[in-house]
Motif scaffolding. Structure first.
Motif, short mmCIF file in Angstrom:
data_model
loop_
_atom_site.label_atom_id
_atom_site.label_comp_id
_atom_site.label_asym_id
_atom_site.label_seq_id
_atom_site.Cartn_x
_atom_site.Cartn_y
_atom_site.Cartn_z
N GLN A 22 34.90 37.21 43.53
CA GLN A 22 36.23 37.46 44.08
C GLN A 22 37.25 36.50 43.47
OE1 GLN A 22 37.13 39.81 46.91
NE2 GLN A 22 35.43 40.63 45.75
N ILE A 23 36.87 35.25 43.33
CA ILE A 23 37.78 34.24 42.74
C ILE A 23 38.03 34.60 41.27
CG2 ILE A 23 38.07 31.79 42.17
CD1 ILE A 23 36.02 31.32 44.58
N ALA A 24 36.93 34.95 40.57
CA ALA A 24 37.05 35.27 39.14
C ALA A 24 37.94 36.49 38.93
CB ALA A 24 35.66 35.52 38.55
N SER A 25 37.93 37.44 39.88
CA SER A 25 38.75 38.65 39.69
C SER A 25 40.19 38.45 40.18
CB SER A 25 38.09 39.85 40.36
OG SER A 25 38.01 39.62 41.74
N GLY A 26 40.52 37.21 40.53
CA GLY A 26 41.91 36.86 40.81
C GLY A 26 42.35 37.05 42.24
N ARG A 27 41.41 37.30 43.17
CA ARG A 27 41.82 37.45 44.57
C ARG A 27 42.43 36.15 45.08
NH1 ARG A 27 37.69 38.87 49.45
NH2 ARG A 27 39.10 38.32 51.15
N ASP A 28 43.53 36.30 45.78
CA ASP A 28 44.24 35.12 46.27
C ASP A 28 43.59 34.68 47.58
OD1 ASP A 28 46.13 33.16 46.45
OD2 ASP A 28 47.61 34.45 47.44
#
Ligand SMILES: O=C(O)CCCC[C@@H]1SC[C@@H]2NC(=O)N[C@@H]21
Length: 252
Positions: A22-28
């Motif tokens: 989730q972090i890698a896919s840019g989720r804030d």
């Protein structure tokens, strides 16, 4: 600290893998964000091991923590923080005698006597010399009545206290314990977490058997460095600091 969120997923491969993705896919995501699931299908443990757990029996979750002050060379403070929060949580449900049996086995297994009560898998992401974020994956044995023969040294909270608990209640308890430890930690004050870690370290007092690449030896634990190396001193006074995969504890 900004808002903290709790996200529940029924089934996922691994809460650590999910959160990292989730972090890698840019989720804030906020500074503190917890993902908990009922069932993991591909739970991961230390040394590339798998982590198996039964829904309802164990509590499997991962906490994203962003700490602006933390340098890469201090990263073991996150392990010390997580271990303390997990131990305080277990201690909340135990009597005084039982609390005395809680230990943290380097680097971050939570033990009751000689048996494993919880495992912690921490994955850091560094930007330059700073830790950008840490994903703290925790598996706590809560309601198991027994473990398979391949896990002879595992134990659950219920096997100790005789009482079963709703895993989500335990997670809420853990968050309240963590909330008490976080203000100092986020200010870059890591002395207390380190002091607690050293005080409750498994096999801290006396000489015990270890094995490194050269074979078995007897040594005592002198310290754990801010990077997480275990400093062992042999009976002849010779000292060495070991990284995680370089040494293991042996049965006495
Ligand atoms: O003792 C170990 O080997 C560490 C086990 C860590 C297991 C937890 S369960 C939740 C989180 N997601 C994972 O895939 N692993 C950690």
């Amino acid at each position: 600290m900004d808002t903290s969120l709790l996200e529940f997923i029924d089934q996922v491969d691994s809460t650590n893998t999910y959160l990292t993705g989730q972090i890698a896919s840019g989720r804030d995501l906020p500074q503190l964000h917890t993902v908990v699931c009922r069932q993991q299908t591909a739970g991961r443990g230390m040394r590339g091991n798998t982590w198996t757990s039964r829904p309802g029996d164990s509590l499997t979750f991962s906490i994203l923590l962003r700490s602006d002050m933390l340098q890469g060379k201090q990263q073991f403070a996150v392990s010390e923080l997580a271990a303390w929060a997990v131990m305080r949580t277990f201690a909340y449900y135990m009597n005084e005698d039982q609390k005395q049996q809680l230990r943290v086995k380097w680097p971050n297994d939570i033990f009751y006597g000689d048996r494993k009560l919880a495992g912690i898998l921490i994955e850091h992401s560094l930007t330059g010399t700073r830790v950008d974020y840490s994903v703290i994956g925790i598996g706590m044995n809560i309601n198991d009545e027994a473990f398979p023969p391949e896990l002879p040294s595992a134990i659950s909270l219920r096997m100790i206290t005789g009482r079963s608990l709703e895993p989500m209640e335990v997670l809420i308890r853990l968050h309240s314990e963590l909330a008490q430890l976080l203000p100092d930690f986020l200010l870059g004050r890591y002395q207390d977490v380190h002091r607690h870690y050293m005080k409750h370290l498994y096999r801290r007092d006396g000489f015990f058997l270890f094995t490194d690449i050269q074979g078995q030896f007897r040594a005592q634990i002198k310290d754990v460095t801010p990077e997480g190396r275990l400093v062992l001193q042999r009976e002849d006074g010779w000292e060495r600091a070991y990284a995680f995969k370089e040494v293991r504890f042996d049965a006495e």
